[in-house]
Design an enzyme around this catalytic site. Sequence first.
Site, PDB file in Angstrom:
ATOM      1  N   HIS A 192       5.194  -7.844  -4.496  1.00  0.00           N
ATOM      2  CA  HIS A 192       4.868  -8.166  -3.096  1.00  0.00           C
ATOM      3  C   HIS A 192       4.158  -6.992  -2.408  1.00  0.00           C
ATOM      4  O   HIS A 192       3.080  -7.147  -1.850  1.00  0.00           O
ATOM      5  CB  HIS A 192       6.170  -8.533  -2.366  1.00  0.00           C
ATOM      6  CG  HIS A 192       5.986  -8.886  -0.922  1.00  0.00           C
ATOM      7  ND1 HIS A 192       6.079 -10.175  -0.460  1.00  0.00           N
ATOM      8  CD2 HIS A 192       5.730  -8.116   0.178  1.00  0.00           C
ATOM      9  CE1 HIS A 192       5.873 -10.190   0.849  1.00  0.00           C
ATOM     10  NE2 HIS A 192       5.672  -8.942   1.261  1.00  0.00           N
ATOM     11  N   GLU A 193       4.778  -5.823  -2.493  1.00  0.00           N
ATOM     12  CA  GLU A 193       4.196  -4.659  -1.813  1.00  0.00           C
ATOM     13  C   GLU A 193       2.878  -4.250  -2.457  1.00  0.00           C
ATOM     14  O   GLU A 193       1.937  -3.853  -1.763  1.00  0.00           O
ATOM     15  CB  GLU A 193       5.177  -3.486  -1.808  1.00  0.00           C
ATOM     16  CG  GLU A 193       6.464  -3.728  -0.994  1.00  0.00           C
ATOM     17  CD  GLU A 193       6.213  -4.164   0.438  1.00  0.00           C
ATOM     18  OE1 GLU A 193       5.174  -3.795   1.021  1.00  0.00           O
ATOM     19  OE2 GLU A 193       7.053  -4.907   0.988  1.00  0.00           O
TER      20      GLU A 193
HETATM   21 ZN    ZN Z   1       5.191  -8.177   3.192  1.00  0.00          ZN
END
Ligand code: ZN
Length: 624
Positions: free
Chosen positions: A426-427
């Site tokens: 995600h990051e």
């Molecule tokens: Zn996020």
Amino acid sequence: MKKRNLLPILLYAAVLLLLFAWVLGVFGDGTDTLTYSQIVEMFENEQVKSFTVSGQKIMLQLHNPYLGKTNLTCRLADVDSFRQEMRDTIQAQAESGVLESYDFLPQRGFSTYDLIIPLLIVGLLLLVIWVFLMGRLNGNNAMANFGKARTVLGVPDGKKVTFDDVAGADEEKAELQEVVDFLRDPKKYTQIGARIPHGLLLVGPPGTGKTLLARAVAGEADVQFLSISGSDFVELYVGVGASRVRDLFEQAKRIAPAIIFIDEIDAVGRKRGSGLGGGHDEKEQTLNQLLVEMDGFGRTEGVIVLAATNRPDILDPALLRPGRFDRQIYVGKPDVKGREEILKVHARNKKLDGDVDLKLVARSTVGFTGADLSNLLNEAAIAAARDNRPALNMTDLNDAIMKIMAGPEKKSRVANRKDLEVTAIHEAGHAVAMYFLPTQDPVLQITIVPRGGYLGATWHIPSDDSSNMTRNQMYEEIVSLLGGRVAEALFLGDISVGASNDIDRVSKLARDMVARYGMCEALGTVSYLSDGEVFIGRDFEKTKSYSEKVAGTIDDEVKALIDRAYGRCAELLKQNEDKLRQVADFLLAHETMTGAQFTACMEGREIGEAEAVTMFDAHREDQE
Ligand code: ZN
Ligand code: ADP
Ligand code: MG
């Protein structure tokens, strides 16, 4: 002001305790503590001259003193069994003359005492509860102050606040200087016939120093300061609010020159007829009274009303009419210079390490309010004290900035492997998207260490104070905000709720672009959302100033915009899948990746050792 008057409560508690003690017989309630067998023994020893049994009590008269007394009163647990057991003894002794007289009074177990005591206790308990509740409601000695304004007289906290304590608000102070002059010498103005505003409204986000400014005006002018919060007017009881307003103005006139300060005036000054549910009649009464009072007092009386709010849009228009709060002073978030000055003010009573550069701190705290900055220095000082260091340093300040921006780090929370993998992808998605979008800020640090409510974070270098954003900038921000969700969908085959905050922000940005800033062709350059949209009361019905058809178009356009951004993001991330996976793997292995390491990875260079990254790094190079 908040100190509750505890004395009456303590007194009642003491009385109550005494009562209980009495009932429990600690003081013997007039009876002597003899056991049943001791009483029987007295009869057997022929000691009883006479006795009377009344209710549960037996009063004995003795031939010889026992414990220094010839008259004893005792409790009998069971009168009937006493009577039965002792019948023979009593008769024998009465005949022999040892027992001169005796009597069993007929009333059985129901003395007036037995009724009075419980009644007293219940009554007192009710009284105590009432006093306690009123104390809570009013934060004060209720009975004395019921219906009176809760005010702070003179100088709050015992120390005088002046303009020196308010940093970086030069325009605001200049405007308020006029008020100070007027309060110092009203004649100067009234002789010329100058009209001094009755009321001034301080408008601005929370924590920007509105309350502080109001106090400073009183301090500068050296006049009395009557302060009351809008929510104080709003009471459970009908009519109290209005009478508080009346009282407040009367008090001010008595002690003039004075400043009345109404904090959070929106609590009472909300547009009339906008209350949801009950209780708004009371508010209307209070507001009406406020309007009446503001009209009713002359300009010569040397009373000026200041009020503060962060929601001027929901105030009743009648409050803003000439002669009432006809002047507004906007108190905004401080710029870089203001932040530095505020930091200096709050650093006055703190020990700073030699390396602390407040200018740099100011540059790194875009968007912080005065309250945030005061909090920042305090957090840093606490951290230093916790480590037994004599002074706070730049590391403390950096940690405090991150903490204020995103909440405290949660190192102790053991995230499971699966969560970490999702967070890493995600990051990495955010970071890679940001890297390829020209208008987005460079990445400062990526981490999968949870902090506050977030599982991970991609920190970017905070942009400068400019609040003007172009359409392209906003669009690319949407693309980069979608990066996390898109990466999950593309590379994990499933999506998580970790992106919910991103999606909220995306939706708001897209809606603003379409309906507020006129940035889409289909709707043209029209603003359909006014600033400060409210979802309460009257505004609830009147939010929409456009037709259902336009509403449908807005929804369609917002969705189309987000879909387009999603497509752009997916394209970017697919093209750079190997880089993204490299970043995610690095994060899984090291938890944190610095901006420099990230750039090296993206440029295909070797990822070096991490050098500690702080919020200040980005601002060091552009030293003035
Ligand atoms: Zn996020
Ligand atoms: P508001 O009433 O606008 O919500 P406050 O006046 O209560 O904000 O400010 C909260 C605290 O923040 C103040 O007590 C003060 O410590 C700090 N503060 C805010 N603005 C300033 C400023 N301009 N200069 C110094 N301190 C400030
Ligand atoms: Mg305030």
